[in-house]
Enzyme design. Structure first.
Site, PDB file in Angstrom:
ATOM      1  N   ASP A 146     -27.138  13.867  19.473  1.00 39.11           N
ATOM      2  CA  ASP A 146     -27.659  14.215  20.878  1.00 39.11           C
ATOM      3  C   ASP A 146     -28.366  15.576  20.888  1.00 39.11           C
ATOM      4  OD1 ASP A 146     -25.668  16.146  20.601  1.00 39.11           O
ATOM      5  OD2 ASP A 146     -24.413  15.309  22.579  1.00 39.11           O
ATOM      6  N   HIS A 205      -5.540  -0.121   0.129  1.00 39.32           N
ATOM      7  CA  HIS A 205      -6.329   0.302   0.971  1.00 39.32           C
ATOM      8  C   HIS A 205      -7.200  -0.646   1.655  1.00 39.32           C
ATOM      9  CE1 HIS A 205      -4.967   4.296   0.137  1.00 39.32           C
ATOM     10  NE2 HIS A 205      -5.676   4.189  -1.043  1.00 39.32           N
ATOM     11  N   HIS A 227      -9.874   6.018   1.154  1.00 39.67           N
ATOM     12  CA  HIS A 227      -8.665   5.080   1.716  1.00 39.67           C
ATOM     13  C   HIS A 227      -9.312   4.253   2.865  1.00 39.67           C
ATOM     14  CE1 HIS A 227      -5.103   7.851   0.458  1.00 39.67           C
ATOM     15  NE2 HIS A 227      -6.116   7.754  -0.508  1.00 39.67           N
ATOM     16  N   CYS A 247     -22.832  15.304  17.242  1.00 36.62           N
ATOM     17  CA  CYS A 247     -22.715  15.797  18.609  1.00 36.62           C
ATOM     18  C   CYS A 247     -22.421  17.070  18.669  1.00 36.62           C
ATOM     19  CB  CYS A 247     -22.409  14.859  19.710  1.00 36.62           C
ATOM     20  SG  CYS A 247     -20.483  14.282  19.511  1.00 36.62           S
ATOM     21  N   THR A 253     -19.096  18.154  19.430  1.00 38.38           N
ATOM     22  CA  THR A 253     -17.946  18.123  18.844  1.00 38.38           C
ATOM     23  C   THR A 253     -17.507  16.906  17.495  1.00 38.38           C
ATOM     24  OG1 THR A 253     -17.015  16.554  20.400  1.00 38.38           O
ATOM     25  CG2 THR A 253     -16.648  18.902  20.622  1.00 38.38           C
TER      26      THR A 253
HETATM   27  O1  LIG Z   1     -19.905  17.191  22.084  1.00 34.37           O
HETATM   28  C1  LIG Z   1     -20.381  16.138  22.351  1.00 34.37           C
HETATM   29  C2  LIG Z   1     -19.529  14.786  22.952  1.00 34.37           C
HETATM   30  O2  LIG Z   1     -18.247  14.835  22.065  1.00 34.37           O
HETATM   31  C3  LIG Z   1     -21.592  16.505  23.319  1.00 34.37           C
HETATM   32  O3  LIG Z   1     -22.758  16.985  22.315  1.00 34.37           O
HETATM   33  C4  LIG Z   1     -21.437  17.264  24.621  1.00 34.37           C
HETATM   34  O4  LIG Z   1     -20.521  16.778  25.454  1.00 34.37           O
HETATM   35  C5  LIG Z   1     -22.497  17.616  25.370  1.00 34.37           C
HETATM   36  O5  LIG Z   1     -22.324  18.661  26.393  1.00 34.37           O
HETATM   37  P1  LIG Z   1     -23.578  19.278  27.028  1.00 34.37           P
HETATM   38  O6  LIG Z   1     -24.036  18.380  27.978  1.00 34.37           O
HETATM   39  O7  LIG Z   1     -22.820  20.201  27.965  1.00 34.37           O
HETATM   40  O8  LIG Z   1     -24.512  19.866  25.837  1.00 34.37           O
END
Ligand SMILES: O=C(CO)[C@H](O)[C@H](O)COP(=O)(O)O
Length: 144
Positions: free
Chosen positions: A8, A132, A98, A65, A67
């Site tokens: 993203d 596994h 695993h 993204c 996180t």
């Molecule tokens: O980490 C994320 C999902 O897990 C996204 O990158 C995050 O939620 C995007 O947030 P924003 O629109 O505030 O930049």
């Protein structure tokens, strides 16, 4: 090996570095976007990468993204996908050995250096099989 990669807006800059490294190592890379830092919805890109891996157009996927959490939640909806959110190189090795993870999810907030280490270990580690495989069969619903 063919790699599908998606991100993203928060993962865009790191994606560029990862694509450059993957290509330098001889991987064939398909970039499904996003192609800028304009706000984008991570499930759209997770679905594209997960589909490419599940349908055999890529052997592995990488998703980034902020996180990595949303990407992992989304990718794991697809049958056949074992997406692992990894913040530490040690766990990159373990999830390949695993879990035979076929999609790596990274969080941009974990930092570029650590993420690149995680990626390199993930790409360089083989599945161990044996006990596994039985557990993966259970994840995939092929027994019990
Ligand atoms: O980490 C994320 C999902 O897990 C996204 O990158 C995050 O939620 C995007 O947030 P924003 O629109 O505030 O930049």
């Amino acid at each position: 090996m063919r790699i599908a990669i998606g991100n993203d807006h928060r993962g865009y800059e790191l994606k560029l570095k990862i694509v450059e490294w993957l290509k330098s190592q001889g991987y064939e890379v398909t970039d499904v976007g996003a192609f800028s830092e304009e706000s984008a919805d991570y499930p759209d890109f997770a679905a594209k990468v997960a589909k490419a891996v599940a349908q055999g157009q890529a052997e592995r996927g990488v998703l980034i993204c902020g996180t990595g959490i949303g990407m992992s939640m989304s990718a794991n909806k697809m049958p056949g996908i074992r997406a692992a959110l990894v913040y530490k190189p040690e766990y990159a090795a373990l999830t390949r050995m695993h879990n035979d993870a076929n999609v790596l999810c990274l969080g941009e907030m974990n930092g570029d250096d650590l993420n690149m280490e995680v990626l390199k270990v993930f790409m360089g580690t083989q599945f161990e099989g044996g006990r596994h495989q039985r557990r993966i069969d259970k994840i995939q619903g092929r027994c019990c």
